[in-house]
Design a protein around this motif. Structure first.
Motif, PDB file in Angstrom:
ATOM      1  N   GLU A   1      10.632  11.388  21.277  1.00 51.42           N
ATOM      2  CA  GLU A   1       9.247  11.430  20.799  1.00 51.42           C
ATOM      3  C   GLU A   1       8.539  10.109  21.057  1.00 51.42           C
ATOM      4  O   GLU A   1       7.373  10.082  21.483  1.00 51.42           O
ATOM      5  CB  GLU A   1       9.209  11.757  19.308  1.00 51.42           C
ATOM      6  N   ALA A   2       9.235   9.006  20.822  1.00 53.65           N
ATOM      7  CA  ALA A   2       8.638   7.682  21.051  1.00 53.65           C
ATOM      8  C   ALA A   2       8.353   7.471  22.531  1.00 53.65           C
ATOM      9  O   ALA A   2       7.301   6.926  22.898  1.00 53.65           O
ATOM     10  CB  ALA A   2       9.564   6.588  20.522  1.00 53.65           C
ATOM     11  N   ARG A   3       9.276   7.908  23.397  1.00 55.12           N
ATOM     12  CA  ARG A   3       9.061   7.777  24.844  1.00 55.12           C
ATOM     13  C   ARG A   3       7.837   8.587  25.274  1.00 55.12           C
ATOM     14  O   ARG A   3       7.025   8.118  26.079  1.00 55.12           O
ATOM     15  CB  ARG A   3      10.292   8.266  25.615  1.00 55.12           C
ATOM     16  N   LYS A   4       7.708   9.809  24.753  1.00 55.97           N
ATOM     17  CA  LYS A   4       6.563  10.643  25.114  1.00 55.97           C
ATOM     18  C   LYS A   4       5.262  10.033  24.620  1.00 55.97           C
ATOM     19  O   LYS A   4       4.251  10.025  25.335  1.00 55.97           O
ATOM     20  CB  LYS A   4       6.733  12.053  24.541  1.00 55.97           C
ATOM     21  N   ALA A   5       5.288   9.501  23.394  1.00 55.12           N
ATOM     22  CA  ALA A   5       4.083   8.874  22.844  1.00 55.12           C
ATOM     23  C   ALA A   5       3.689   7.658  23.676  1.00 55.12           C
ATOM     24  O   ALA A   5       2.512   7.465  23.996  1.00 55.12           O
ATOM     25  CB  ALA A   5       4.318   8.478  21.383  1.00 55.12           C
TER      26      ALA A   5
ATOM     27  N   GLY B   1      13.240  11.185  32.446  1.00 52.40           N
ATOM     28  CA  GLY B   1      14.174  12.190  31.924  1.00 52.40           C
ATOM     29  C   GLY B   1      14.386  11.980  30.451  1.00 52.40           C
ATOM     30  O   GLY B   1      13.839  11.044  29.857  1.00 52.40           O
ATOM     31  N   PRO B   2      15.169  12.839  29.833  1.00 46.64           N
ATOM     32  CA  PRO B   2      15.373  12.735  28.390  1.00 46.64           C
ATOM     33  C   PRO B   2      16.127  11.459  28.024  1.00 46.64           C
ATOM     34  O   PRO B   2      16.948  10.960  28.773  1.00 46.64           O
ATOM     35  CB  PRO B   2      16.188  13.978  28.039  1.00 46.64           C
ATOM     36  N   ALA B   3      15.825  10.963  26.848  1.00 43.95           N
ATOM     37  CA  ALA B   3      16.506   9.775  26.350  1.00 43.95           C
ATOM     38  C   ALA B   3      17.872  10.148  25.814  1.00 43.95           C
ATOM     39  O   ALA B   3      18.100  11.281  25.409  1.00 43.95           O
ATOM     40  CB  ALA B   3      15.665   9.160  25.224  1.00 43.95           C
ATOM     41  N   SER B   4      18.765   9.196  25.813  1.00 42.31           N
ATOM     42  CA  SER B   4      20.112   9.431  25.310  1.00 42.31           C
ATOM     43  C   SER B   4      20.551   8.274  24.455  1.00 42.31           C
ATOM     44  O   SER B   4      20.294   7.122  24.782  1.00 42.31           O
ATOM     45  CB  SER B   4      21.098   9.617  26.475  1.00 42.31           C
ATOM     46  N   VAL B   5      21.225   8.606  23.360  1.00 41.82           N
ATOM     47  CA  VAL B   5      21.776   7.593  22.470  1.00 41.82           C
ATOM     48  C   VAL B   5      23.284   7.636  22.612  1.00 41.82           C
ATOM     49  O   VAL B   5      23.886   8.684  22.475  1.00 41.82           O
ATOM     50  CB  VAL B   5      21.376   7.877  20.984  1.00 41.82           C
ATOM     51  N   SER B   6      23.894   6.491  22.895  1.00 39.76           N
ATOM     52  CA  SER B   6      25.352   6.453  23.040  1.00 39.76           C
ATOM     53  C   SER B   6      26.002   5.933  21.797  1.00 39.76           C
ATOM     54  O   SER B   6      25.500   5.198  21.050  1.00 39.76           O
ATOM     55  CB  SER B   6      25.752   5.569  24.214  1.00 39.76           C
TER      56      SER B   6
ATOM     57  N   GLU C   1      18.265  10.688  19.032  1.00 40.63           N
ATOM     58  CA  GLU C   1      17.810  11.053  20.375  1.00 40.63           C
ATOM     59  C   GLU C   1      16.450  11.738  20.318  1.00 40.63           C
ATOM     60  O   GLU C   1      15.591  11.501  21.168  1.00 40.63           O
ATOM     61  CB  GLU C   1      18.844  11.950  21.064  1.00 40.63           C
ATOM     62  N   GLY C   2      16.244  12.602  19.306  1.00 36.69           N
ATOM     63  CA  GLY C   2      14.944  13.258  19.143  1.00 36.69           C
ATOM     64  C   GLY C   2      13.838  12.261  18.857  1.00 36.69           C
ATOM     65  O   GLY C   2      12.743  12.337  19.441  1.00 36.69           O
ATOM     66  N   GLU C   3      14.105  11.306  17.977  1.00 39.80           N
ATOM     67  CA  GLU C   3      13.108  10.280  17.670  1.00 39.80           C
ATOM     68  C   GLU C   3      12.809   9.421  18.894  1.00 39.80           C
ATOM     69  O   GLU C   3      11.652   9.085  19.162  1.00 39.80           O
ATOM     70  CB  GLU C   3      13.586   9.398  16.516  1.00 39.80           C
ATOM     71  N   LEU C   4      13.861   9.061  19.637  1.00 39.50           N
ATOM     72  CA  LEU C   4      13.671   8.249  20.837  1.00 39.50           C
ATOM     73  C   LEU C   4      12.843   9.005  21.870  1.00 39.50           C
ATOM     74  O   LEU C   4      11.937   8.430  22.497  1.00 39.50           O
ATOM     75  CB  LEU C   4      15.029   7.852  21.421  1.00 39.50           C
TER      76      LEU C   4
ATOM     77  N   SER D   1      25.219  14.737  14.221  1.00 40.62           N
ATOM     78  CA  SER D   1      23.880  15.088  13.729  1.00 40.62           C
ATOM     79  C   SER D   1      22.965  13.871  13.778  1.00 40.62           C
ATOM     80  O   SER D   1      21.798  13.969  14.172  1.00 40.62           O
ATOM     81  CB  SER D   1      23.957  15.606  12.295  1.00 40.62           C
ATOM     82  N   GLU D   2      23.487  12.722  13.383  1.00 36.42           N
ATOM     83  CA  GLU D   2      22.695  11.495  13.406  1.00 36.42           C
ATOM     84  C   GLU D   2      22.333  11.122  14.839  1.00 36.42           C
ATOM     85  O   GLU D   2      21.202  10.717  15.128  1.00 36.42           O
ATOM     86  CB  GLU D   2      23.475  10.357  12.734  1.00 36.42           C
ATOM     87  N   LYS D   3      23.260  11.288  15.755  1.00 38.76           N
ATOM     88  CA  LYS D   3      22.985  10.988  17.169  1.00 38.76           C
ATOM     89  C   LYS D   3      21.873  11.895  17.694  1.00 38.76           C
ATOM     90  O   LYS D   3      20.947  11.426  18.360  1.00 38.76           O
ATOM     91  CB  LYS D   3      24.252  11.167  17.998  1.00 38.76           C
ATOM     92  N   ARG D   4      21.947  13.201  17.372  1.00 37.03           N
ATOM     93  CA  ARG D   4      20.896  14.128  17.824  1.00 37.03           C
ATOM     94  C   ARG D   4      19.544  13.768  17.210  1.00 37.03           C
ATOM     95  O   ARG D   4      18.515  13.831  17.873  1.00 37.03           O
ATOM     96  CB  ARG D   4      21.280  15.571  17.490  1.00 37.03           C
ATOM     97  N   ARG D   5      19.552  13.364  15.934  1.00 36.24           N
ATOM     98  CA  ARG D   5      18.312  12.975  15.270  1.00 36.24           C
ATOM     99  C   ARG D   5      17.706  11.752  15.952  1.00 36.24           C
ATOM    100  O   ARG D   5      16.509  11.722  16.267  1.00 36.24           O
ATOM    101  CB  ARG D   5      18.564  12.678  13.793  1.00 36.24           C
TER     102      ARG D   5
END
Length: 148
Positions: A128-132, A143-148, A123-126, A117-121
């Motif tokens: 949003e930041a990339r889009k901004a 492409g979409p960001a990914s958190v490892s 990734e969502g924040e990342l 859940s924390e990883k998905r959260r």
């Protein structure tokens, strides 16, 4: 037709269990030639209910799982319990736990779920930041960001 039982026998064979060892391990509930015909020629009658326990012991799984594989392969009937294939062996193992071990497993699963859940959260924040950043700088995102 799904070959779930046959594929499990093939997997055991690939791991080094010979048809002779399979027959001996299930107390000769099924013969060496039965396993050979099943794996190499896709033929063989379904095992009768009286040998399911011996097959389960040989396969290292539960009677229920062997029964499910048999009815799926030979009769085209899948259990309607909405458990995905990749979780089925885990569910079977969980049913065999001592009651004292259940809280330990629950704690582990909750920890893994929270980590996901924390990883998905993040990734969502990342994302949003990339889009901004992209919209403010006029860049095109790769492409979409990914958190490892």
């Amino acid at each position: 037709m799904a070959w779930v039982f046959t594929e499990e026998i093939r997997r055991l064979n690939r791991q080094g269990m010979t048809f002779n060892r399979m027959a001996a391990a299930c107390h000769f509930a099924r013969s060496t030639s039965w396993f050979n015909r099943l794996v190499n020629y896709d033929e063989g009658n379904p095992p009768p209910p009286r040998v399911i326990g011996d097959l389960a012991a040989m396969m290292g799984t539960s009677r229920r799982h062997v029964s499910e594989m048999i009815v799926e392969e030979w009769y085209g009937v899948r259990p309607d319990d909405a458990v995905s294939d990749h979780l089925r062996s885990l569910v079977i193992a969980l049913h065999e736990l001592d009651g004292d071990d259940v809280p330990v497993v629950e704690q582990l699963v909750k920890r893994l779920r929270d980590k996901c859940s924390e990883k998905r959260r993040l990734e969502g924040e990342l994302e949003e930041a990339r889009k901004a950043f992209a919209s403010s700088s006029g860049q095109v995102l790769a492409g979409p960001a990914s958190v490892s």
